[in-house]
Every structure is written in structure tokens, then in C-alpha cells.
Design an enzyme around this catalytic site. Sequence first.
Site, mmCIF file in Angstrom:
data_model
loop_
_atom_site.group_PDB
_atom_site.id
_atom_site.type_symbol
_atom_site.label_atom_id
_atom_site.label_comp_id
_atom_site.label_asym_id
_atom_site.label_seq_id
_atom_site.Cartn_x
_atom_site.Cartn_y
_atom_site.Cartn_z
ATOM 1 N N VAL A 1 0.866 -1.178 0.000
ATOM 2 C CA VAL A 1 0.000 0.000 0.000
ATOM 3 C C VAL A 1 0.902 1.227 0.000
ATOM 4 O O VAL A 1 1.980 1.208 0.602
ATOM 5 C CB VAL A 1 -0.923 0.009 1.236
ATOM 6 N N CYS A 2 0.467 2.262 -0.702
ATOM 7 C CA CYS A 2 1.139 3.566 -0.674
ATOM 8 C C CYS A 2 2.594 3.404 -1.124
ATOM 9 O O CYS A 2 2.885 2.617 -2.035
ATOM 10 C CB CYS A 2 1.005 4.157 0.739
ATOM 11 N N THR A 3 3.528 4.099 -0.487
ATOM 12 C CA THR A 3 4.925 4.040 -0.893
ATOM 13 C C THR A 3 5.582 2.709 -0.549
ATOM 14 O O THR A 3 6.768 2.519 -0.845
ATOM 15 C CB THR A 3 5.722 5.186 -0.248
ATOM 16 N N ALA B 1 -2.993 2.262 -3.884
ATOM 17 C CA ALA B 1 -2.646 3.684 -3.877
ATOM 18 C C ALA B 1 -2.381 4.139 -2.436
ATOM 19 O O ALA B 1 -2.095 3.307 -1.562
ATOM 20 C CB ALA B 1 -3.751 4.478 -4.556
#
Lengths: 283, 283
Positions: free
Chosen positions: A150-152, A200
Site C-alpha cells: 500500500v502507498c509508498t 494507492a
Amino acid sequence: MNTDQRRSFLRAATAALATSPWLSSAGQGRAEQAPLPHDMGNMPASWTGKEQIGMLLYPGMTALDFVGPQHMFTSLVGATVHHVAKTMAPVVSDSQLAIMPTVTLARCPRDLDILFVPGGGAGTVAAMQDTQTLAFLADRGSRAKLVSSVCTGSLLLGAAGLLRGYQATTHWATHALLTAVGATPVQARVVHDRNRITGAGVSAGLDLGLTIVGMLRDGTYAQTVQLLAEYAPSPPYNAGTPDTAPPDVTAMVAGMFKDFDPQVRAALQVAQGDRSATERRVK
Amino acid sequence: MNTDQRRSFLRAATAALATSPWLSSAGQGRAEQAPLPHDMGNMPASWTGKEQIGMLLYPGMTALDFVGPQHMFTSLVGATVHHVAKTMAPVVSDSQLAIMPTVTLARCPRDLDILFVPGGGAGTVAAMQDTQTLAFLADRGSRAKLVSSVCTGSLLLGAAGLLRGYQATTHWATHALLTAVGATPVQARVVHDRNRITGAGVSAGLDLGLTIVGMLRDGTYAQTVQLLAEYAPSPPYNAGTPDTAPPDVTAMVAGMFKDFDPQVRAALQVAQGDRSATERRVK
């Protein structure tokens, strides 16, 4: 399945799912994680798994990136969810939430059904330069049935060499960095390419986790998990993406990432140096 | 504010928010929570607070109920977020996530800006019968500026006598129980009545938390937090409420709560007995 069969199937499953951690006191108060004593007698076989799921904890990660998917993964009856860290000491997130690991990197099962990595800011940049963390990800990721983030967290997977040639996503403000790890950036909530599945920014972990639940069981199971979590989001503002946020707000958040981009690129050079050195040693 | 003023305002604020935990390494690796050294020099005064926020941890609570709001509350620059539990030992959630408290019930600040309570299943029923927990909630709740909960956390607030005469919400499957604590059930994602603000099931904590951020700062601040968390939810199924889920799925989840209703009612009798006894002692 006709309606009557479907009703009977669901009735049979109810008793089993009712023993899931949410409504059961089975798990209370135990510091060590262990499979819950689910009553699987009444459960359709397709609703029970034996997945080994490894979720990475590291200092400075974003807790919500981790806990959204953790909520969904732990709804998989029969699965074992490991919270994996370098040591057994509490891991402090960027919001100062301190989470206890259940197992160390070294003792984490070697063959995982899901390897999951949360994102973060400065903490993620630090993890991208940590040889032990990168070696763990490269090893488990080479055999895991699903590699997810998830995310970075996708940049951390990328630093471990796990996204080269794959489509992937990350926090909207860091998409340009995906090309630096050899991935093809795709602007979507959840991006699934072969056995890589990335989400994202931050809150996308709920969508990623529920998507994976549907993949590993079926749509009815995932809908049950969604309804149990009352996941019918209703944000009080409409500013969750750069497309809908006021331009000034978008500019402001983009500005917060000004230093993140060069920091990640510098960290990747360190990671790539480490990997080259390892590859030279192996040769 | 005209556009130029607004731009200048946002530019000035960017530097300050960029030092928030998400992108700063300031908080990394510390087991103890403390105010972060924000650079508030450039920050509009209205964007900085001094809130004391107490978030209750208890065994068997649902971790996502806690972490959604925790993510949002910790984005309030200047606020101090306390993770409060009976002892300093890790608190294990219903999904086996073990979270370290930052302070005990006894040492939690007496005057809170926000008192927050997560929900759960069997763990919440147990907490509703725990005299020490109920006394803590009744005491801090009597002075807190905002009293808030997610999911069945409202039933725990209610067991402490904090919802009598207030409109409130809870997990959709447990609405009938709100009347048992003297509250008026309202079917809504977030219900705000005077200084009580309650959220629906589990995932509603993100909406509740972001709503509170907007109340304590302003809409632009909350939109910035939303965009930073990329909170543009996109559930892969449309089954988050009984209105949208297939009827069989709804019946199945409702069936899981069959035993919860009488358990809560029994727990409330214990809680009310304790409260009557305390009131008699005070007289």
C-alpha cells in the site's frame, strides 16, 4: 447455485464465520499470535484456507497502511497472519502507534501466500537502505504467491527488486518514482499485474485488502467481510485525489513531497549498490 | 480570503505541515509518545492546536476502529494523542494486533479535548463489565470537550452512562441496543449531537476522524489531510450496508450478532448495578 442452494450454503457458513475473531472471545488477551480455534465443521471447503501471510512492520511506516489490510486478511478463516519485524521490540509508526511484532524476519515462514509491505515517508526511505529488510523482501518475495503493498510500500518492494517489469501504483504524489524501480506506473486504486498487487495511498489498503479477500475466497465471502466492517465509506469532503481536491490543496500536498523524491532516488542508489554487491558475491 | 491571499496562506502553511510525522523522521524509533517538534513559525495560528486526545485501548477491541481515527487525530498539528489502557502491557485486538499503550487510565490527563472509544465484539462486552474502565470513561467523559466512538464503542460509552438523551449511531447490526443505554439510534455514517459524535461500524472511523479534523481546524485543513491519505475510497464490492448487500449476505451477518444482543443486555445490567452502587456510595 440456485437461490435455495445459496441460502443453505450461507446458513451453513454462518455458524463457522460467527466464530471469527470479531465476535469470538477466543483471541482475547493473548500476546502471541496463533491460529484461532475456528469451528470449520459447517464451513464450505472453499471458504477455509491455510494461507501464511507475512506483513512487514518497520519504524516510521504508516499504521493505517498496515491495519486496513490486516483487518481484511485476518477475516480469512484458516489463514495465519504474521506481523514481521527485525526484532520483537515494538515498532513505532509515523503516527507514534507502537505495534508488537509476532515474529522476526529471520523466523518468518519461508514460503508465504502473501507478502505485504506498508508505506510511509521518511521511515520508508530508511527501510529502502536497510540491507536486512531488502534481503528479507527479495527472498520471501521471490517465492510468495502474492506480493503486495500500500502507498509508498511499492517503492520499498521496488528497492528490493520486486517490481521490475510490473505495472504498479503508489501514493499519487510519488508515481514518478515507480519508473526508478523499473515498474510501470498506473493511476488506479488497486493495480494487479500477475502476482503483484499494489494499492494507492494510505486508505487504499482497505480496498486492496478486500480485493485480495475476494481473490482468495469468493465475492460472497468478500461482501460478508465488507458488510461486517460496514465498509460503505462516506468521506465528509471530496478531496481524496488531485482531480477532486482544490488546486491549492493539491499544490500544498505535492509541496510536502518536494524532498521525498530526491531522498528516494538517493536511497535507491544505495539499495542498488547493495544488490549489485550481493550479486557479485553470489557469482 | 481572495485567491491570492489563499495561495499565500497555503504556501505559508506548507512548510509547517511538511514537518508533520508523515514526512518527518522526528518521531522514528521512539517507544514513548511526545509532542513532535513542529516548526510552527510559518503556520496560520488557526491551524495549530493544543488538544489532549485520549483514545481507549482494551482487549478484544477492533484495531481498525482505533487506527482510522488515530491516523486523522495525529494529523492535528500541536495535538497530543494518548493511547490509554489499564496497564502498560500490549493490548491485543480481536484481529490479534498488539498495540502498546502510551499511558494508563490512572495517569491519563484529567481534562481531555477528545475522549475516543473503539468498538469490538466479545471484547466490548467484557469492557462493559469492567468497573475501572467504566469509571474512567464516566470521569473523563464528564469533562471532555468531545466524546466520540466508532462501531459498538458507542455501547461502551453508553454503559458508562455517557449517551443518555443523545442521538447516536453504532454498527448497523446493533442499533436496537442504543435504546438500552438511553440513546436515540440514528442510521447515519457519523452522528453529531451537541458534544457527542459517534460513527457507524468499523471503517466509519475514517469518516468520523476526518469530520472531527474539519471541526477542530477548518475544511481546507481537513481536505489536505484527506488528500495526503488519498482517501478516495473505491470498494471492490457494493455490500457495505444492509441496503446494498445481497439479502442473504445481510441475513448471514445479522445472524452473527444473534448472541451479541443478549450478551450486551446482560452486561448493561452489570454496568448499571455498578453505577447504582457507586451512586449510593457517593450519597
